[in-house]
Design an enzyme around this catalytic site. Structure first.
Site, PDB file in Angstrom:
ATOM      1  N   GLY A   1       1.506   6.793  -2.836  1.00  0.00           N
ATOM      2  CA  GLY A   1       1.286   6.995  -4.271  1.00  0.00           C
ATOM      3  C   GLY A   1       2.123   8.121  -4.829  1.00  0.00           C
TER       4      GLY A   1
ATOM      5  CB  ILE B   1       0.962  -0.979  -1.173  1.00  0.00           C
ATOM      6  CG1 ILE B   1       2.071  -1.237  -2.201  1.00  0.00           C
ATOM      7  CG2 ILE B   1       1.501  -0.300   0.077  1.00  0.00           C
ATOM      8  CD1 ILE B   1       2.878  -0.007  -2.576  1.00  0.00           C
TER       9      ILE B   1
ATOM     10  CG  HIS C   1       2.807  -6.188   6.366  1.00  0.00           C
ATOM     11  ND1 HIS C   1       4.123  -5.947   6.697  1.00  0.00           N
ATOM     12  CD2 HIS C   1       2.229  -4.966   6.210  1.00  0.00           C
ATOM     13  CE1 HIS C   1       4.334  -4.647   6.744  1.00  0.00           C
ATOM     14  NE2 HIS C   1       3.204  -4.028   6.453  1.00  0.00           N
TER      15      HIS C   1
HETATM   16  O1  TXD Z   1       3.970  -2.635   3.891  1.00  0.00           O
HETATM   17  C1  TXD Z   1       2.823  -2.284   3.590  1.00  0.00           C
HETATM   18  N1  TXD Z   1       2.090  -2.999   2.721  1.00  0.00           N
HETATM   19  C2  TXD Z   1       2.239  -1.054   4.251  1.00  0.00           C
HETATM   20  C3  TXD Z   1       0.966  -0.583   3.565  1.00  0.00           C
HETATM   21  C4  TXD Z   1       3.200   0.021   4.455  1.00  0.00           C
HETATM   22  C5  TXD Z   1       2.739   1.300   4.692  1.00  0.00           C
HETATM   23  C6  TXD Z   1       1.344   1.732   4.408  1.00  0.00           C
HETATM   24  N2  TXD Z   1       0.449   0.631   4.165  1.00  0.00           N
HETATM   25  C7  TXD Z   1      -0.904   0.947   3.680  1.00  0.00           C
HETATM   26  O2  TXD Z   1      -0.902   1.527   2.373  1.00  0.00           O
HETATM   27  C8  TXD Z   1      -1.672   1.922   4.520  1.00  0.00           C
HETATM   28  O3  TXD Z   1      -2.115   1.319   5.722  1.00  0.00           O
HETATM   29  C9  TXD Z   1      -2.804   2.273   3.582  1.00  0.00           C
HETATM   30  O4  TXD Z   1      -3.765   1.251   3.610  1.00  0.00           O
HETATM   31  C10 TXD Z   1      -2.113   2.254   2.210  1.00  0.00           C
HETATM   32  C11 TXD Z   1      -1.802   3.611   1.660  1.00  0.00           C
HETATM   33  O5  TXD Z   1      -1.044   4.341   2.584  1.00  0.00           O
HETATM   34  P1  TXD Z   1      -0.826   5.921   2.329  1.00  0.00           P
HETATM   35  O6  TXD Z   1       0.046   6.415   3.412  1.00  0.00           O
HETATM   36  O7  TXD Z   1      -0.459   6.164   0.912  1.00  0.00           O
HETATM   37  O8  TXD Z   1      -2.322   6.445   2.585  1.00  0.00           O
HETATM   38  P2  TXD Z   1      -2.939   7.855   2.096  1.00  0.00           P
HETATM   39  O9  TXD Z   1      -1.890   8.902   2.046  1.00  0.00           O
HETATM   40  O10 TXD Z   1      -4.181   8.031   2.921  1.00  0.00           O
HETATM   41  O11 TXD Z   1      -3.373   7.555   0.588  1.00  0.00           O
HETATM   42  C12 TXD Z   1      -4.436   6.697   0.292  1.00  0.00           C
HETATM   43  C13 TXD Z   1      -5.110   7.269  -0.945  1.00  0.00           C
HETATM   44  C14 TXD Z   1      -5.800   8.625  -0.675  1.00  0.00           C
HETATM   45  O12 TXD Z   1      -5.267   9.619  -1.529  1.00  0.00           O
HETATM   46  C15 TXD Z   1      -7.252   8.357  -0.968  1.00  0.00           C
HETATM   47  O13 TXD Z   1      -7.919   9.433  -1.588  1.00  0.00           O
HETATM   48  C16 TXD Z   1      -7.146   7.190  -1.922  1.00  0.00           C
HETATM   49  O14 TXD Z   1      -6.132   6.384  -1.363  1.00  0.00           O
HETATM   50  N3  TXD Z   1      -8.377   6.430  -2.049  1.00  0.00           N
HETATM   51  C17 TXD Z   1      -8.732   5.833  -3.194  1.00  0.00           C
HETATM   52  N4  TXD Z   1      -8.083   5.769  -4.365  1.00  0.00           N
HETATM   53  C18 TXD Z   1      -8.725   5.075  -5.331  1.00  0.00           C
HETATM   54  N5  TXD Z   1      -9.936   4.466  -5.173  1.00  0.00           N
HETATM   55  C19 TXD Z   1     -10.587   4.543  -4.000  1.00  0.00           C
HETATM   56  N6  TXD Z   1     -11.799   3.950  -3.843  1.00  0.00           N
HETATM   57  C20 TXD Z   1      -9.978   5.250  -2.938  1.00  0.00           C
HETATM   58  N7  TXD Z   1     -10.340   5.508  -1.656  1.00  0.00           N
HETATM   59  C21 TXD Z   1      -9.340   6.231  -1.132  1.00  0.00           C
END
Ligand code: TXD
Length: 308
Positions: free
Chosen positions: A14, A118, A175
Protein backbone atom coordinates in the site's frame (compact mmCIF):
# COMPACT_ATOMS: atom_id res chain seq x y z
CA UNK A 1 -10.62 17.12 -12.21
CA UNK A 2 -8.17 14.48 -11.04
CA UNK A 3 -9.31 10.90 -10.66
CA UNK A 4 -9.52 9.37 -7.16
CA UNK A 5 -7.56 6.27 -6.21
CA UNK A 6 -8.39 4.49 -2.94
CA UNK A 7 -5.82 2.06 -1.52
CA UNK A 8 -7.28 -0.35 1.03
CA UNK A 9 -4.34 -1.49 3.12
CA UNK A 10 -1.52 0.87 4.04
CA UNK A 11 1.24 -1.68 4.57
CA UNK A 12 4.26 -2.53 2.50
CA UNK A 13 2.53 -2.71 -0.88
CA UNK A 14 0.00 0.00 0.00
CA UNK A 15 2.81 2.41 0.78
CA UNK A 16 4.51 1.90 -2.57
CA UNK A 17 1.15 2.14 -4.34
CA UNK A 18 0.37 5.46 -2.65
CA UNK A 19 3.78 6.94 -3.35
CA UNK A 20 3.90 5.89 -6.99
CA UNK A 21 0.25 6.66 -7.81
CA UNK A 22 0.61 10.16 -6.35
CA UNK A 23 4.06 10.96 -7.66
CA UNK A 24 3.07 9.78 -11.16
CA UNK A 25 -0.08 11.93 -10.80
CA UNK A 26 -2.39 9.03 -11.69
CA UNK A 27 -4.92 10.72 -9.41
CA UNK A 28 -5.58 11.94 -5.88
CA UNK A 29 -4.78 9.16 -3.39
CA UNK A 30 -6.57 8.05 -0.23
CA UNK A 31 -4.64 5.45 1.76
CA UNK A 32 -6.98 3.48 4.05
CA UNK A 33 -6.02 1.16 6.89
CA UNK A 34 -7.54 -0.06 10.14
CA UNK A 35 -4.43 0.90 12.10
CA UNK A 36 -4.88 4.39 13.55
CA UNK A 37 -2.24 6.80 12.32
CA UNK A 38 -0.47 4.44 9.91
CA UNK A 39 -2.11 5.68 6.70
CA UNK A 40 -2.15 9.27 7.92
CA UNK A 41 1.55 9.22 8.77
CA UNK A 42 2.59 7.61 5.50
CA UNK A 43 0.37 9.99 3.50
CA UNK A 44 1.71 13.08 5.27
CA UNK A 45 5.31 12.02 4.65
CA UNK A 46 4.65 11.43 0.93
CA UNK A 47 2.72 14.69 0.59
CA UNK A 48 5.62 16.60 2.14
CA UNK A 49 7.97 15.02 -0.42
CA UNK A 50 5.78 15.95 -3.40
CA UNK A 51 7.54 19.24 -4.15
CA UNK A 52 10.70 17.27 -4.86
CA UNK A 53 9.00 15.38 -7.69
CA UNK A 54 6.68 18.21 -8.71
CA UNK A 55 3.55 16.13 -8.18
CA UNK A 56 0.29 17.94 -7.28
CA UNK A 57 -1.86 14.89 -6.49
CA UNK A 58 -3.50 15.08 -3.08
CA UNK A 59 -2.48 12.29 -0.71
CA UNK A 60 -4.43 11.56 2.48
CA UNK A 61 -4.69 8.80 5.05
CA UNK A 62 -7.95 7.41 6.42
CA UNK A 63 -9.40 4.97 8.92
CA UNK A 64 -13.00 5.51 7.75
CA UNK A 65 -14.45 4.15 4.53
CA UNK A 66 -16.31 7.44 4.11
CA UNK A 67 -13.02 8.93 2.92
CA UNK A 68 -12.94 6.68 -0.16
CA UNK A 69 -16.31 7.94 -1.39
CA UNK A 70 -16.48 8.18 -5.17
CA UNK A 71 -13.15 6.52 -5.86
CA UNK A 72 -12.57 5.67 -9.52
CA UNK A 73 -10.02 2.96 -8.73
CA UNK A 74 -9.69 0.83 -5.59
CA UNK A 75 -6.61 -1.32 -5.01
CA UNK A 76 -6.85 -3.81 -2.15
CA UNK A 77 -3.86 -5.12 -0.19
CA UNK A 78 -5.65 -5.52 3.15
CA UNK A 79 -4.68 -8.73 4.89
CA UNK A 80 -1.78 -10.69 6.23
CA UNK A 81 1.33 -11.40 4.19
CA UNK A 82 3.27 -14.66 4.20
CA UNK A 83 6.12 -15.47 6.54
CA UNK A 84 8.83 -18.05 5.73
CA UNK A 85 7.40 -21.57 5.53
CA UNK A 86 3.87 -20.32 4.78
CA UNK A 87 2.05 -20.90 1.51
CA UNK A 88 -0.27 -18.28 0.06
CA UNK A 89 -3.13 -20.66 0.82
CA UNK A 90 -2.27 -20.57 4.55
CA UNK A 91 -3.60 -17.00 4.59
CA UNK A 92 -7.07 -18.03 3.45
CA UNK A 93 -9.04 -18.03 6.72
CA UNK A 94 -7.73 -14.75 8.10
CA UNK A 95 -7.76 -12.85 4.85
CA UNK A 96 -11.21 -14.14 3.93
CA UNK A 97 -12.81 -12.39 6.90
CA UNK A 98 -10.85 -9.23 6.13
CA UNK A 99 -11.86 -9.32 2.46
CA UNK A 100 -15.55 -9.64 3.32
CA UNK A 101 -15.27 -6.50 5.49
CA UNK A 102 -13.35 -4.65 2.78
CA UNK A 103 -15.82 -5.64 0.06
CA UNK A 104 -18.72 -4.23 2.08
CA UNK A 105 -16.83 -1.00 2.75
CA UNK A 106 -15.99 -0.53 -0.92
CA UNK A 107 -19.47 -1.55 -2.11
CA UNK A 108 -21.10 0.99 0.18
CA UNK A 109 -18.72 3.88 -0.50
CA UNK A 110 -17.23 3.47 -3.97
CA UNK A 111 -19.90 1.55 -5.90
CA UNK A 112 -18.62 2.58 -9.35
CA UNK A 113 -14.93 1.84 -8.82
CA UNK A 114 -12.65 -0.40 -10.87
CA UNK A 115 -11.26 -2.78 -8.27
CA UNK A 116 -7.86 -4.47 -8.34
CA UNK A 117 -7.38 -7.12 -5.65
CA UNK A 118 -3.86 -7.99 -4.54
CA UNK A 119 -4.37 -9.78 -1.20
CA UNK A 120 -3.51 -13.47 -1.04
CA UNK A 121 -4.52 -16.16 -1.65
CA UNK A 122 -5.24 -14.02 -4.70
CA UNK A 123 -7.57 -16.20 -6.75
CA UNK A 124 -9.80 -16.82 -3.72
CA UNK A 125 -9.67 -13.22 -2.47
CA UNK A 126 -10.70 -11.64 -5.77
CA UNK A 127 -13.51 -14.20 -6.04
CA UNK A 128 -14.64 -13.24 -2.53
CA UNK A 129 -14.63 -9.55 -3.36
CA UNK A 130 -16.74 -10.16 -6.47
CA UNK A 131 -19.25 -12.32 -4.61
CA UNK A 132 -19.67 -9.94 -1.65
CA UNK A 133 -19.63 -6.67 -3.60
CA UNK A 134 -21.81 -7.77 -6.50
CA UNK A 135 -19.75 -5.57 -8.83
CA UNK A 136 -19.72 -6.54 -12.53
CA UNK A 137 -16.86 -8.85 -13.55
CA UNK A 138 -15.37 -6.16 -15.80
CA UNK A 139 -14.72 -4.05 -12.68
CA UNK A 140 -13.19 -6.70 -10.40
CA UNK A 141 -9.79 -8.15 -11.29
CA UNK A 142 -6.92 -9.81 -9.48
CA UNK A 143 -3.28 -8.76 -9.81
CA UNK A 144 -1.06 -11.82 -10.16
CA UNK A 145 -0.18 -13.02 -13.64
CA UNK A 146 1.28 -9.65 -14.60
CA UNK A 147 3.69 -9.92 -11.64
CA UNK A 148 4.57 -13.54 -12.41
CA UNK A 149 5.08 -12.64 -16.09
CA UNK A 150 7.27 -9.68 -15.07
CA UNK A 151 9.43 -11.95 -12.93
CA UNK A 152 9.87 -14.35 -15.88
CA UNK A 153 10.78 -11.40 -18.10
CA UNK A 154 13.44 -10.29 -15.61
CA UNK A 155 14.97 -13.78 -15.32
CA UNK A 156 15.15 -14.17 -19.12
CA UNK A 157 16.69 -10.70 -19.54
CA UNK A 158 19.36 -11.49 -16.92
CA UNK A 159 20.10 -14.87 -18.54
CA UNK A 160 20.69 -13.30 -21.96
CA UNK A 161 22.05 -9.94 -20.76
CA UNK A 162 19.44 -8.10 -22.84
CA UNK A 163 17.13 -5.19 -22.03
CA UNK A 164 14.19 -6.10 -19.86
CA UNK A 165 12.15 -3.95 -22.27
CA UNK A 166 12.58 -6.48 -25.07
CA UNK A 167 11.36 -9.56 -23.22
CA UNK A 168 7.67 -10.47 -23.30
CA UNK A 169 6.10 -13.29 -21.31
CA UNK A 170 2.78 -14.78 -20.22
CA UNK A 171 2.19 -16.70 -17.00
CA UNK A 172 -1.35 -18.09 -16.68
CA UNK A 173 -3.37 -20.07 -14.14
CA UNK A 174 -3.60 -19.70 -10.38
CA UNK A 175 -1.22 -17.43 -8.46
CA UNK A 176 0.68 -20.15 -6.69
CA UNK A 177 3.02 -23.10 -7.22
CA UNK A 178 0.75 -24.40 -10.01
CA UNK A 179 1.08 -21.24 -12.13
CA UNK A 180 1.85 -21.89 -15.83
CA UNK A 181 4.73 -19.92 -17.41
CA UNK A 182 4.11 -20.30 -21.16
CA UNK A 183 7.61 -20.82 -22.55
CA UNK A 184 6.35 -21.00 -26.14
CA UNK A 185 5.01 -17.45 -25.84
CA UNK A 186 8.09 -15.98 -24.17
CA UNK A 187 10.18 -13.98 -26.65
CA UNK A 188 13.07 -11.55 -26.91
CA UNK A 189 12.05 -8.97 -29.52
CA UNK A 190 9.77 -11.61 -31.02
CA UNK A 191 12.40 -14.37 -31.02
CA UNK A 192 11.18 -17.38 -29.03
CA UNK A 193 13.50 -18.02 -26.07
CA UNK A 194 13.75 -21.67 -27.10
CA UNK A 195 16.03 -20.43 -29.90
CA UNK A 196 18.23 -18.55 -27.42
CA UNK A 197 18.36 -20.54 -24.15
CA UNK A 198 19.00 -24.25 -23.53
CA UNK A 199 16.06 -26.43 -22.42
CA UNK A 200 17.79 -27.09 -19.10
CA UNK A 201 18.19 -23.41 -18.30
CA UNK A 202 14.63 -22.68 -19.43
CA UNK A 203 13.38 -25.30 -16.97
CA UNK A 204 15.42 -23.66 -14.20
CA UNK A 205 14.06 -20.23 -15.09
CA UNK A 206 10.49 -21.57 -15.11
CA UNK A 207 10.98 -23.10 -11.67
CA UNK A 208 12.50 -19.88 -10.34
CA UNK A 209 9.49 -17.95 -11.68
CA UNK A 210 7.07 -20.26 -9.87
CA UNK A 211 9.05 -19.93 -6.65
CA UNK A 212 9.95 -16.25 -6.99
CA UNK A 213 7.49 -15.03 -4.37
CA UNK A 214 8.75 -17.57 -1.85
CA UNK A 215 12.37 -16.68 -2.66
CA UNK A 216 11.77 -13.08 -1.57
CA UNK A 217 9.82 -14.18 1.52
CA UNK A 218 12.72 -16.43 2.49
CA UNK A 219 15.18 -13.55 2.24
CA UNK A 220 13.01 -10.89 3.90
CA UNK A 221 11.76 -13.25 6.64
CA UNK A 222 9.30 -10.58 7.88
CA UNK A 223 7.01 -10.32 4.84
CA UNK A 224 6.69 -10.73 1.08
CA UNK A 225 7.58 -8.84 -2.06
CA UNK A 226 6.07 -5.38 -2.20
CA UNK A 227 7.68 -3.18 -4.89
CA UNK A 228 7.09 -5.44 -7.92
CA UNK A 229 3.52 -6.26 -6.83
CA UNK A 230 2.75 -2.57 -6.38
CA UNK A 231 4.20 -1.60 -9.76
CA UNK A 232 2.30 -4.46 -11.41
CA UNK A 233 -1.00 -3.21 -10.00
CA UNK A 234 -0.20 0.35 -11.09
CA UNK A 235 0.24 -0.84 -14.69
CA UNK A 236 -3.32 -2.17 -14.46
CA UNK A 237 -4.67 0.99 -12.82
CA UNK A 238 -3.01 3.18 -15.46
CA UNK A 239 -4.40 1.01 -18.29
CA UNK A 240 -7.89 1.63 -16.88
CA UNK A 241 -7.43 5.35 -16.11
CA UNK A 242 -5.82 6.15 -19.46
CA UNK A 243 -7.78 3.62 -21.57
CA UNK A 244 -4.55 2.07 -22.84
CA UNK A 245 -6.00 -1.32 -24.01
CA UNK A 246 -2.98 -3.08 -22.47
CA UNK A 247 -2.77 -6.88 -22.61
CA UNK A 248 -1.85 -8.47 -19.28
CA UNK A 249 -2.23 -11.82 -17.58
CA UNK A 250 -4.71 -11.05 -14.78
CA UNK A 251 -7.07 -13.01 -12.56
CA UNK A 252 -10.34 -12.55 -14.45
CA UNK A 253 -13.74 -14.12 -13.94
CA UNK A 254 -13.96 -16.81 -16.63
CA UNK A 255 -17.50 -17.73 -17.62
CA UNK A 256 -16.88 -20.19 -20.43
CA UNK A 257 -13.48 -18.95 -21.50
CA UNK A 258 -10.83 -21.72 -21.45
CA UNK A 259 -13.67 -24.07 -20.54
CA UNK A 260 -13.89 -22.52 -17.07
CA UNK A 261 -17.28 -21.62 -15.63
CA UNK A 262 -17.40 -19.18 -12.75
CA UNK A 263 -13.82 -18.97 -11.41
CA UNK A 264 -11.20 -16.22 -11.24
CA UNK A 265 -8.11 -17.56 -13.00
CA UNK A 266 -5.04 -15.89 -14.52
CA UNK A 267 -5.67 -15.38 -18.22
CA UNK A 268 -4.62 -12.78 -20.83
CA UNK A 269 -7.05 -9.87 -20.96
CA UNK A 270 -7.41 -6.46 -22.60
CA UNK A 271 -7.55 -3.70 -19.99
CA UNK A 272 -8.87 -0.20 -20.72
CA UNK A 273 -11.52 2.28 -19.62
CA UNK A 274 -14.04 -0.56 -19.55
CA UNK A 275 -11.90 -2.42 -17.04
CA UNK A 276 -11.43 -6.03 -18.16
CA UNK A 277 -12.76 -5.39 -21.64
CA UNK A 278 -12.24 -8.90 -22.99
CA UNK A 279 -10.38 -12.12 -22.31
CA UNK A 280 -8.02 -13.41 -25.00
CA UNK A 281 -8.21 -17.17 -25.53
CA UNK A 282 -4.74 -18.24 -26.65
CA UNK A 283 -4.03 -21.67 -28.10
CA UNK A 284 -2.56 -24.11 -25.56
CA UNK A 285 -0.87 -27.35 -26.64
CA UNK A 286 -1.56 -30.62 -24.84
CA UNK A 287 1.20 -30.18 -22.23
CA UNK A 288 0.27 -26.54 -21.54
CA UNK A 289 -3.42 -27.44 -21.29
CA UNK A 290 -2.65 -30.20 -18.79
CA UNK A 291 -0.69 -27.82 -16.57
CA UNK A 292 -3.36 -25.11 -16.94
CA UNK A 293 -6.17 -27.50 -16.03
CA UNK A 294 -4.22 -28.68 -12.95
CA UNK A 295 -3.80 -25.05 -11.89
CA UNK A 296 -7.50 -24.37 -12.40
CA UNK A 297 -8.31 -27.44 -10.30
CA UNK A 298 -6.18 -26.01 -7.48
CA UNK A 299 -8.05 -22.70 -7.65
CA UNK A 300 -11.36 -24.62 -7.66
CA UNK A 301 -10.31 -26.51 -4.53
CA UNK A 302 -9.22 -23.31 -2.79
CA UNK A 303 -12.47 -21.53 -3.62
CA UNK A 304 -14.46 -24.54 -2.41
CA UNK A 305 -13.08 -23.84 1.08
CA UNK A 306 -14.58 -20.34 1.12
CA UNK A 307 -17.55 -19.69 3.40
CA UNK A 308 -18.88 -16.46 1.92
O1 TXD B 1 0.91 -11.09 -6.54
C1 TXD B 1 0.21 -10.94 -5.53
N1 TXD B 1 -1.12 -10.79 -5.64
C2 TXD B 1 0.88 -10.96 -4.17
C3 TXD B 1 -0.05 -10.46 -3.07
C4 TXD B 1 2.19 -10.32 -4.14
C5 TXD B 1 2.72 -9.94 -2.93
C6 TXD B 1 1.92 -9.82 -1.68
N2 TXD B 1 0.62 -10.43 -1.79
C7 TXD B 1 -0.33 -10.20 -0.69
O2 TXD B 1 -0.73 -8.83 -0.58
C8 TXD B 1 0.17 -10.55 0.68
O3 TXD B 1 0.22 -11.95 0.86
C9 TXD B 1 -0.87 -9.88 1.55
O4 TXD B 1 -2.02 -10.68 1.60
C10 TXD B 1 -1.19 -8.61 0.75
C11 TXD B 1 -0.55 -7.36 1.29
O5 TXD B 1 0.83 -7.54 1.39
P1 TXD B 1 1.69 -6.44 2.20
O6 TXD B 1 3.11 -6.84 2.10
O7 TXD B 1 1.28 -5.07 1.80
O8 TXD B 1 1.17 -6.73 3.69
P2 TXD B 1 1.28 -5.74 4.96
O9 TXD B 1 2.49 -4.88 4.85
O10 TXD B 1 1.04 -6.61 6.15
O11 TXD B 1 0.02 -4.78 4.77
C12 TXD B 1 -1.29 -5.25 4.94
C13 TXD B 1 -2.08 -4.11 5.55
C14 TXD B 1 -1.63 -3.78 6.99
O12 TXD B 1 -1.22 -2.43 7.07
C15 TXD B 1 -2.85 -4.03 7.83
O13 TXD B 1 -3.03 -3.12 8.88
C16 TXD B 1 -3.95 -3.85 6.80
O14 TXD B 1 -3.44 -4.49 5.65
N3 TXD B 1 -5.21 -4.46 7.18
C17 TXD B 1 -6.39 -3.93 6.83
N4 TXD B 1 -6.66 -2.86 6.07
C18 TXD B 1 -7.97 -2.60 5.89
N5 TXD B 1 -8.98 -3.35 6.42
C19 TXD B 1 -8.71 -4.41 7.19
N6 TXD B 1 -9.72 -5.15 7.73
C20 TXD B 1 -7.36 -4.75 7.41
N7 TXD B 1 -6.74 -5.74 8.11
C21 TXD B 1 -5.43 -5.54 7.95
Amino acid sequence: MRKKIALIGGGNIGGVLAEQAAYRELGDVVLFDVVEGLPQGKALDMAEGAPLVGADSKISGANSYKEIAGADVVIITAGLARKPGMSRDDLLKTNLSIMKQVAEGVRDNAPDAFVIVISNPLDAMVYTFKEVSGFPKSRVVGMAGILDSTRLRAFVAWELDVSVKDVTALVLGGHGDTMVPLVRYCTVAGVPIEQLISPERIDEIVERTKGAGGEVVGLLKTGSAFVSPALSALEMAEAFLRDKKRVFACACLCEGEYGIDGLYVGVPCVMGAGGVERILEVELNADERKLFDASVDHVKELVSQLEI
